[in-house]
Design an enzyme around this catalytic site. Structure first.
Site, short mmCIF file in Angstrom:
data_model
loop_
_atom_site.label_atom_id
_atom_site.label_comp_id
_atom_site.label_asym_id
_atom_site.label_seq_id
_atom_site.Cartn_x
_atom_site.Cartn_y
_atom_site.Cartn_z
N ASP A 128 -13.16 30.79 31.46
CA ASP A 128 -13.06 29.58 30.64
C ASP A 128 -13.90 28.45 31.24
O ASP A 128 -14.62 27.75 30.53
CB ASP A 128 -11.61 29.12 30.54
CG ASP A 128 -10.69 30.18 29.96
OD1 ASP A 128 -11.21 31.13 29.36
OD2 ASP A 128 -9.47 30.05 30.12
N HIS A 169 -6.58 27.51 33.59
CA HIS A 169 -7.60 28.22 32.84
C HIS A 169 -8.06 29.42 33.65
O HIS A 169 -7.98 29.44 34.88
CB HIS A 169 -8.82 27.31 32.57
CG HIS A 169 -8.64 26.40 31.40
ND1 HIS A 169 -8.80 26.82 30.10
CD2 HIS A 169 -8.32 25.09 31.34
CE1 HIS A 169 -8.60 25.79 29.28
NE2 HIS A 169 -8.30 24.73 30.01
N HIS A 179 -11.54 20.22 29.63
CA HIS A 179 -11.62 19.34 30.79
C HIS A 179 -12.93 19.54 31.54
O HIS A 179 -13.58 18.58 31.96
CB HIS A 179 -10.44 19.61 31.73
CG HIS A 179 -9.14 19.07 31.26
ND1 HIS A 179 -8.46 19.59 30.17
CD2 HIS A 179 -8.38 18.02 31.70
CE1 HIS A 179 -7.33 18.91 29.99
NE2 HIS A 179 -7.26 17.96 30.90
#
Length: 399
Positions: free
Chosen positions: A319, A315, A272
């Site tokens: 990340d 996350h 994302h």
């Protein structure tokens, strides 16, 4: 170094840096054009035998580059085409760019591309590349789901941000809404851009490479689940066919929770974050520089999207950080090389490490100017031509 002291090799290097590398062998090897001969070249020399250049645009651009070289070298006494020097004063608004007034503001000291062929077949290849990478990514996500660490045995890792920011249940969906907004704006910019084929090709190439790297990082190391609210557990999909079916479900849903896709184990690094960052970078790079409000808004949305990922505890901070770093660096490296042919042309290392880049950017000799047009009239003409066929048949039958 004085141009008159250039050797044939020096002239060949100069031709390559200016985007005329295809003529280096013809001029320098076959006709031993050194620095002195280069300054004496005229348009008539290039048109007539034994040189006999065929492309009129290349002839005109090469003569202009030679005239600029004379001016920069202080050779104002040289004659161009048998007359007084035809050099154009080099100012902040006229060096090798006469595309649009905006480009003069955008790139006052950079070299804009003079060859901007759409090369649609390369864009199609880039689409096939990113399409295949997305399918591979979805398949790898099914594999890593099989190896999700047991939450009772491997609790969430210590994380400064996640331990400090309370869980916001709706935050991850808000992140995906930010991604949708940026994607729509990015598609609008690409749709209106005059050189959309080149820009879209770059988007597909960079996106595919980012997610190919993500496949590697997901596969080699399985991180523990970042939040107990996710309730992830290893799920074996059995046969390869079951994995492919699940991969198609993830791919068709674009890996978004808004479409009902829920995955586990695909933490390093955040897909994302990569998507919203790429959309942000392409909007700011290929929209007019004077659109300050748009650029500020896209950066704000980008940062809020990253915050919502962390606020949703979907996350780890590492990340998100690695995703932003890899995506932004790859975007910048790609465009730095694409905008400066002298950095990579003739360098075999670039062709080895970035073979796809060398292929896609082989015929783009500088910065792509931000010019815009409304493409629908051309589509309207195509539809009119298609509809002309049945109309003509009806008229023929009526007669």
């Amino acid at each position: 170094m004085d141009v008159e002291s250039w050797t044939c090799k020096d002239v060949a290097k100069w031709l390559s840096t200016k985007g005329f590398g295809q003529y280096a062998r013809q001029l320098c090897t076959n006709h031993t054009i050194d620095g002195q001969a280069l300054l004496l070249l005229t348009e008539a020399d290039l048109r007539s035998p034994p040189v006999s250049m065929k492309v009129l645009g290349d002839i005109k651009r090469l003569i202009r580059q030679i005239d600029l070289l004379k001016h920069q070298n202080g050779n104002n006494g040289q004659m161009s085409n048998g007359h007084a020097p035809t050099t154009t004063p080099v100012t902040a608004q006229t060096p090798d760019r006469q595309h649009t007034g905006e480009d003069q503001v955008d790139y006052p000291k950079r070299h804009l591309a003079t060859r901007l062929e759409p090369e649609v077949f390369k864009t199609i290849l880039s689409f096939i590349y990113v399409f295949a990478v997305f399918l591979l990514t979805a398949f790898v996500m099914t594999i890593v789901h099989d190896r999700v660490p047991d939450m009772e045995k491997y609790p969430p890792l210590p994380d400064i941000i996640l331990d400090s920011v309370p869980l916001i249940p709706w935050a991850f969906k808000a992140c995906e809404l930010c991604g949708i907004i940026l994607s729509v704006l990015c598609c609008l910019v690409l749709f209106l851009h005059k050189h959309r084929s080149i820009v879209v090709r770059r988007l597909f190439a960079i996106t595919g490479t980012v997610f190919l790297l993500r496949c590697v990082t997901m596969f080699v190391t399985s991180l523990s689940v970042p939040g107990i609210h996710l309730q992830c557990s290893a799920k074996v999909y059995g046969t390869v066919w079951d994995k492919l079916v699940r991969a198609l479900e993830i791919w068709s849903g674009l890996g978004m929770s808004l479409t009902g896709v829920h995955t586990c184990g695909d933490y390093m690094f955040s897909g994302h974050t990569s998507c919203i960052t790429l959309a942000n970078f392409f909007i700011t790079e290929y929209s007019p520089r004077k659109f300050h409000i748009l650029h500020t808004a896209t950066w704000v949305i980008n940062l809020f999207g990253i915050f919502f990922i962390l606020a949703g505890h979907e996350h780890y901070t590492i990340d998100v950080f690695i995703a932003f770093y890899i995506t932004s660096r790859l975007f910048l490296y790609y465009h730095t090389l694409a905008n400066n042919r002298a950095l990579w042309q003739g360098d075999s290392r670039v062709r080895v490490w970035f073979p796809m880049f060398s292929f896609f950017e082989a015929n783009v000799d500088g910065i792509v100017p931000n010019e815009f047009e409304w493409p629908l009239p051309s589509l309207t003409k195509i539809m009119e031509r298609i509809s002309e066929g049945p109309v003509k048949r009806l008229k023929t039958k009526a007669r």
